[in-house]
Write a protein that holds these residues in place. Structure first.
Motif, PDB file in Angstrom:
ATOM      1  N   UNK A 128     -42.802  26.706  21.988  1.00 28.78           N
ATOM      2  CA  UNK A 128     -41.553  25.991  22.060  1.00 28.78           C
ATOM      3  C   UNK A 128     -41.137  25.548  23.461  1.00 28.78           C
ATOM      4  N   UNK A 153     -42.864  20.994  22.592  1.00 26.57           N
ATOM      5  CA  UNK A 153     -41.475  21.150  22.217  1.00 26.57           C
ATOM      6  C   UNK A 153     -41.195  20.993  20.724  1.00 26.57           C
ATOM      7  N   UNK A 154     -42.065  21.520  19.899  1.00 27.65           N
ATOM      8  CA  UNK A 154     -41.670  21.680  18.502  1.00 27.65           C
ATOM      9  C   UNK A 154     -41.805  23.143  18.131  1.00 27.65           C
ATOM     10  N   UNK A 155     -41.136  23.530  17.066  1.00 33.82           N
ATOM     11  CA  UNK A 155     -41.183  24.915  16.609  1.00 33.82           C
ATOM     12  C   UNK A 155     -42.226  24.996  15.514  1.00 33.82           C
ATOM     13  N   UNK A 180     -42.461  27.071  13.154  1.00 28.92           N
ATOM     14  CA  UNK A 180     -41.756  27.418  11.914  1.00 28.92           C
ATOM     15  C   UNK A 180     -42.206  28.675  11.171  1.00 28.92           C
ATOM     16  N   UNK A 217     -34.696  32.572  19.395  1.00 28.59           N
ATOM     17  CA  UNK A 217     -33.942  32.430  18.155  1.00 28.59           C
ATOM     18  C   UNK A 217     -34.795  33.003  17.048  1.00 28.59           C
ATOM     19  N   UNK A 218     -34.233  33.855  16.218  1.00 27.35           N
ATOM     20  CA  UNK A 218     -34.991  34.368  15.083  1.00 27.35           C
ATOM     21  C   UNK A 218     -34.849  33.364  13.949  1.00 27.35           C
ATOM     22  N   UNK A 219     -35.976  32.830  13.508  1.00 26.63           N
ATOM     23  CA  UNK A 219     -35.921  31.745  12.540  1.00 26.63           C
ATOM     24  C   UNK A 219     -36.495  32.153  11.191  1.00 26.63           C
ATOM     25  N   UNK A 220     -35.589  32.624  10.353  1.00 25.72           N
ATOM     26  CA  UNK A 220     -35.963  33.044   9.008  1.00 25.72           C
ATOM     27  C   UNK A 220     -35.041  32.303   8.045  1.00 25.72           C
ATOM     28  N   UNK A 221     -35.339  31.021   7.807  1.00 25.39           N
ATOM     29  CA  UNK A 221     -34.389  30.190   7.061  1.00 25.39           C
ATOM     30  C   UNK A 221     -34.286  30.578   5.591  1.00 25.39           C
ATOM     31  N   UNK A 271     -45.607  21.715  10.644  1.00 21.41           N
ATOM     32  CA  UNK A 271     -45.802  23.166  10.543  1.00 21.41           C
ATOM     33  C   UNK A 271     -45.062  23.689   9.317  1.00 21.41           C
ATOM     34  N   UNK A 272     -45.738  24.486   8.519  1.00 22.82           N
ATOM     35  CA  UNK A 272     -45.055  25.045   7.341  1.00 22.82           C
ATOM     36  C   UNK A 272     -45.752  26.314   6.869  1.00 22.82           C
ATOM     37  N   UNK A 316     -44.387  26.754   1.253  1.00 21.83           N
ATOM     38  CA  UNK A 316     -44.049  25.342   1.450  1.00 21.83           C
ATOM     39  C   UNK A 316     -45.294  24.473   1.323  1.00 21.83           C
ATOM     40  N   UNK A 322     -28.310  32.301  15.656  1.00 21.01           N
ATOM     41  CA  UNK A 322     -29.598  31.765  16.093  1.00 21.01           C
ATOM     42  C   UNK A 322     -29.550  30.268  15.811  1.00 21.01           C
ATOM     43  N   UNK A 325     -31.408  27.416  14.395  1.00 20.84           N
ATOM     44  CA  UNK A 325     -32.598  27.337  13.554  1.00 20.84           C
ATOM     45  C   UNK A 325     -33.007  25.883  13.296  1.00 20.84           C
TER      46      UNK A 325
END
Lengths: 757, 424
Positions: free
Chosen positions: A311, A317-319, A321, A349-353, A504-505, A509, B291, B293
């Protein structure tokens, strides 16, 4: 076939109260000697049915209905062999101009002239049927989770599938995983990957033909007619040996991803006990336990560093995911094995959508998992092979330091995709370096080669397309769709990227994504077999004709077509691959010789509409402004202008275009010689966030505008006589002012000097 | 392909349902699309712009509406709900209830008659803010392009007016609710979502302080078709909102409200921050988050915003909002802010990033489907032949919803042709 034209003029909707209907009928029957003209009360519901009856009864083959906007017909279905054009007298005339005014009447009469002329010039469309039968088979490139799912879904729907995998067996990354993140409620528990079941299903399906250790060495043709050659990828056999040749109708690219090299500030490759998440996964899968690479000692503590390769702004500069979820999963591997173990996760950032939040919550509840927001400043060797981590900017505001057995970098995902357009530019530049006719050009080409050399040899699909051997890439190399509403819209008809190569998936998904890609591939072969275009002009049966005897081989069409429809022979003559065509008409705008035409959309048809306008002479002081408007955005916006009863300048005459990129500069000459005083071009937004559904139509429109200005210059006309505006549907309120300002400008610079000549 | 396949029933005419319908129909299968509102489009018709391109949803809607309009394989029922489903995969029967529109469309109605009425109803498009006439055009891009009459809101006097001025047959004040029984082979549930009820967040002052609004309302404020014509104005005094706070996870990621993450609110807030910044040059935006997201390529949307010095980000949960009774400005008390950082805590307006609640949390599909504890249907609904897509299955953005809808269309097609017949 004898043509019979009929005109219906609607008197309802307040049209008869605002316009002289008899005069309109006179235009049809008098000026144009149309054999059938009828005033009707409505063109919807029973009114429309009556029109349909008249069409049959009178044997009409070409029909103009002047009433409501073409966009307002909900079920206006007409026989295939009847051409029907609709004029929006209500939206575009009556609703936005004063009633019973001379100028209002003139506009209505002009639209009638334009559309009667249009149907006179239009030919009946016959759907394209290739000489050979359209093949409905599907090629899936890539045998990971997305590829296997796509293959299975297409096969379950009844389609023959060829599944090609370059490794010696199917499975991809899924086969290298120990467990999966949760995919179902309660979203707390690790799951089996399901790889055995999926592979067994694929292998057992009689409609799926699997080729392992194989790659596509060439794909020739077009949707419905792709001829594919497979060769050995070199796993176990000599590379390049022929593995198969067959025809398919559509292609799904599911070539997956590779891990990103971690950023330089992290000592990956320098310290043995610093590994990436993919290596940890393989270790657990293979050995069932986690050991230190340096000495094979059981690992009691791990520090996970998030965004290890993803990141950082300058870096990538993409996440990616899935890395947050993967680290949580891997922390549980450690914790489930040894309840005294410790896992530290350092993240920004914790990314757990979505429902993955429940999985995150489970990790938060685990006493041995330490979730720390902060940046890892350094990783240094400690005592006894251990590693020391220092993190800063943490939530408690100070540096913290931990010692661990192993550091795992959450490495990001990089698509296994090639940028077809970049490869093409590179190849062209290499040719110029070798054969260029001037030193300056050679020098410039050499610089291009230098910038693009990393694309050398990156081909995957090996498409035989003039515009490059693979799908063009978007940001970061993903051959993704640019469209939020249409996520499968790739820039090559019939070729659909899916899974982590598209963006990214995670696995779940990817499975969904692959199901959708399978539908799009199936839809493409079905529509192609019916001779229909796919999205966005779905169902359009017209296709371009090239009158090649007059072709000068300038290659503009082969270069400008947004979908790579045209190949070239050695001399540069365009070779039409009709089933690749999306019917935007950009080729129409590209061709200086005007040899490209659709049966129902051509340089001649639009030119004739322009010339059909009855332009008053200069003494009447009624200028005329031609508006060429993109049918997807600007034209609907004009409907909204009417719907909101905004008043517009009475001197405009609007012609919708399939795409503003289809503008041929001769239309401007036509307009000027007819006596128009200026031309407004309305296209959609271009640039990075372009909204053109034909990808580069609006951008090309800007190029066309330049050409138009050159044309004006040649005619010794003021360059201000043409203006280009970017209009979204929601911008409709801007339109009246655009027209008004332009009319004022025309007044300033004066009328077209050719008027009346 | 089976020529006379039974139709696919799609429940819900939002972006997911519309997509499922057109994708299946363009392959060649008949579809019945059932939407409970008077027009198609659902939530996206109330959205001003899509992230990250900041493009209007009406652009894609226009294309989808055209695909529906021209495709005879799609039958659309608006003001309709599915009351009962019986049977099994390949041979379902569904009972569809269609509420009266009172406007027939034939002969067509001149919408200007609405101006002569005094009866009004809340403006559903603007989430109940403002009113429209009892006879109204639901949306400027409405599909089907028909007016609708709210019979209950219509006064007797106005009923007489309508009878007098409307062409005979264009309005039927006695139109009845209709029930139709349809044979369908498969069902796609795309019933979408609604925002979490911000009134339940009692510490955040919604409903109590005028200048606390929700993110869905913000979409309407920013929209040209909204109640303020696109000006972002404070409800209390109609002044431009120049200093706006966004409170993330207003309900989401909170075990007392919505334990899950609503997935779209972070990027939606960034988008709305741009609405404010692009509208008012010197405006300031502050985002309070747990966060950020912005997943996948959306990350760039976040990074690009960091270059705007008038936008600040603070990690911290907003504990309480209070109001200055004179100015109606709002004060925020924030927990867990990273040590050393103290944001200015007074704002013109506060936007609550309320989360996504599946409509099926309360309104279940009349069939024995399996829901999770939050009321979402997983893609597999527990019943063969019934598939779900979009926010009925989990909180997701438009792009994800449309791809799920496309995948669901394929599952439905498989169910129609039994997977037995060869198409290759």
């Amino acid at each position: 076939m004898d043509e019979k034209i009929g005109v219906f003029i609607c008197t309802g909707y307040g049209i008869a109260e605002a316009l002289d209907i008899d005069a309109l009928c006179n235009v049809a029957t008098g000026e144009f000697s149309v054999p059938f003209c009828k005033a009707v009360e409505s063109c919807e519901g029973s009114g429309l049915e009556a029109i349909q009856d008249d069409i049959t009864k009178e044997g009409l083959t070409k029909v103009v209905i002047a009433g409501i906007s073409p966009r307002r017909y909900v079920d206006g279905l007409f026989p295939d062999n009847v051409i029907v054009e609709k004029v929006g007298l209500r939206e575009h005339v009556v609703w936005c101009l004063p009633p019973n005014d001379e100028d209002t009447q003139m506009m209505a009469e002009d639209y009638l002239r334009m559309y009667i002329t249009k149907v006179q010039k239009m030919h009946h469309v016959e759907p394209f049927q290739p000489e050979q039968t359209v093949d409905k088979g599907i090629l899936v490139v890539g045998g990971g989770i997305a590829g296997m799912t796509a293959a299975l879904e297409a096969a379950k729907t009844g389609y023959e599938v060829r599944l090609v995998e370059k490794a010696d067996k199917l499975g991809g990354w899924l086969a290298k995983q120990h467990k999966s993140i949760p995919t179902k409620p309660p979203y707390r528990d690790l799951e089996d990957t399901g790889i055995e079941t999926l592979m067994a299903e694929v292998e057992a399906n009689p409609r799926i033909h699997v080729y392992t250790s194989a790659i596509t060495s060439e794909i020739v043709g077009a949707p419905g007619l792709f001829d594919v050659t497979l060769v050995s990828s070199g796993n176990g056999k000599p590379a390049g040996e022929l593995e198969g040749q067959f025809r398919v109708g559509a292609i799904i690219q599911a070539t997956g991803w590779k891990p990103k090299e971690p950023r330089d500030s992290l000592p990956y490759g320098k310290l043995e006990n610093v590994i990436r998440n993919v290596e940890l996964e393989e270790m657990v899968k293979e050995h069932g336990r986690i050991t230190r690479p340096s000495d094979g000692k059981e690992v009691k503590s791990i520090a996970f560093i998030q965004c290890g390769g993803s990141k950082e702004k300058e870096h990538h500069s993409y996440c990616s995911s899935i890395c947050c979820l993967t680290s949580l999963k891997q922390a549980l591997y450690l914790r489930e094995h040894d309840d005294k173990s410790k896992a530290y996760i350092f993240y920004e950032f914790m990314r757990t959508p979505g429902k993955y939040e429940d999985f995150y919550r489970r990790a938060q509840e685990d006493q041995g998992i330490f979730l720390t927001r902060g940046e890892v400043a350094e990783v240094t060797p400690g005592n006894d092979g251990r590693l020391s981590i220092v993190a800063q900017n943490t939530m408690i505001g100070k540096q913290i330091q931990v010692d661990v057995d192993l550091v795992v970098l959450a490495a990001g995902m990089v698509p296994n995709a090639a940028d077809g357009e970049a490869i093409r530019v590179l190849e062209d530049a290499k040719r110029t370096v070798a054969e260029g006719d001037s030193e300056a050009k050679k020098q410039e080409a050499a610089e291009t080669v230098e910038t693009l050399k990393q694309h050398e040899g990156s081909e995957i699909l090996n498409l035989n397309y003039r515009q490059g051997p693979d799908l063009p890439s978007l940001e970061y190399g993903f051959p993704d769709s640019h469209f939020i509403c249409f996520p499968y819209e790739s820039r090559r008809t019939g070729i659909y990227p899916t899974g982590a190569t598209r963006q990214p998936m995670d696995g779940k998904a990817s499975r969904e994504d692959a199901g959708g890609a399978a539908l799009k591939a199936i839809q493409c072969v079905e529509m192609t077999s019916r001779g229909e275009a796919v999205h966005p002009r779905a169902g359009d049966r017209s296709y371009p004709d090239f009158f090649l005897q007059r072709c000068t081989k300038c290659k503009r069409c082969t270069e400008e077509c947004p979908f790579g429809v045209l190949n070239e022979d050695e001399q540069g003559t365009p070779l039409l691959q009709a089933t690749r065509c999306r019917r935007c008409g950009v080729c129409l705008g590209a061709c200086p010789e005007r040899i490209v035409s659709f049966k129902d959309y051509s340089v001649e048809i639009v030119g004739s509409m322009i010339k059909a306008v009855d332009v008053p002479d200069e003494f009447e002081e009624k200028p005329r402004i031609l508006v060429l408007a993109c049918e997807n955005d600007a034209f609907p916006a004009l409907d909204l202008v009417g719907q909101h009863r905004l008043q517009v300048n009475a001197y405009i005459r609007v012609i919708p275009l399939r795409c503003l990129g289809s503008i041929n500069t001769v239309w401007v000459t036509d307009a000027m010689s007819t006596g128009f005083d200026g031309v407004i071009l309305l296209g959609c937004k271009y640039g990075d966030d372009y909204q053109c559904h034909f990808i580069k139509g609006s951008e090309l429109a800007a190029t066309r505008e330049k050409n138009v200005r050159e044309k004006l210059e040649q005619m010794a006309m003021d360059l201000e006589r043409v203006e280009l505006h970017e209009i979204q549907i929601s911008d409709y309120e801007k339109l009246p002012k655009i027209f008004e300002d332009f009319a004022e400008l025309i007044e300033e610079i004066g009328m077209n000097p050719f008027k009346g000549m | 392909m089976t020529v006379e396949a039974k139709p696919i029933l799609v429940i819900g005419g939002g972006i997911a349902g519309m997509t499922a319908a057109v994708e299946a129909a363009e392959v060649g299968y008949p579809v019945i699309l059932v939407e409970k509102e008077a027009f198609l489009g659902g939530r996206v018709m109330r959205t001003h712009r899509y992230f990250p391109k900041m493009c209007p949803p009406t652009c894609g809607f226009e294309i989808n509406a055209r695909r529906i309009r021209q495709n005879p394989k799609i039958t659309v029922h608006t003001l309709a709900t599915v009351e009962e489903i019986l049977g099994k995969a390949g041979e379902f029967k569904a009972l569809v209830k269609i509420k009266p529109r009172y406007v027939t469309g034939d002969p067509p109605l001149d919408g200007s008659v609405a101006e002569q009425l005094s009866s009004e109803r809340p403006d559903a498009l603007n989430l109940g803010v403002g009113t429209v006439k009892a006879l109204y055009y639901p949306h400027e891009m409405a599909y089907p392009p028909l007016h609708v009459l709210d019979r209950e809101a219509l006064s007797d006097a106005d009923a007489v007016t309508l009878t007098e001025v409307c062409p005979s047959g264009s309005i039927d004040l006695d139109m009845r609710e209709e029930e139709i029984l349809v044979d369908v082979g498969a069902v796609i549930v795309a019933t979408g979502w609604r925002p979490y009820d911000a009134n339940k967040l009692d510490n955040l002052g919604f409903g109590q302080f005028e200048n606390v609004i929700t993110n869905v309302m913000m979409e309407r404020l920013a929209a040209g078709s909204g109640p303020t014509g696109g000006e972002i104005l404070r409800p209390s005094d109609g002044k431009p909102a120049n200093n706006v706070a966004f409170v993330q996870c207003a309900g989401s990621r909170d075990e007392n409200h919505l334990p899950y993450c609503s997935a779209v609110c972070c990027t939606a807030t960034l988008k709305q921050a741009r609405y404010v910044r692009e509208k008012y040059e010197d405006s300031k935006v502050t985002v309070f988050y747990i966060d950020i997201r912005t997943i996948g390529r959306l990350e760039k949307f976040y990074y690009d915003m960091l270059d705007d010095t008038n936008v600040s980000f603070f990690k911290g949960k907003v504990a309480e909002i209070s109001e200055d009774p004179d100015s109606k400005d709002l004060m925020l008390a924030v927990e867990d802010t990273i040590a050393g950082e103290k944001p200015g805590l007074k704002f013109d307006m506060v936007v609550l990033a309320t989360g996504v609640v599946p409509n099926t949390a309360d309104d279940k599909i009349p069939f024995d489907l399996t829901y999770d504890e939050y009321g979402f249907l997983d893609g597999a609904t527990g019943i063969e032949g019934v598939y779900a897509a979009g926010c009925a299955t989990h909180p997701c953005d438009v792009s994800r919803a449309t791809k799920e809808a496309t995948a669901a269309a394929l599952k439905a097609i498989q169910c129609l042709n039994g997977g037995g017949e060869s198409n290759g």
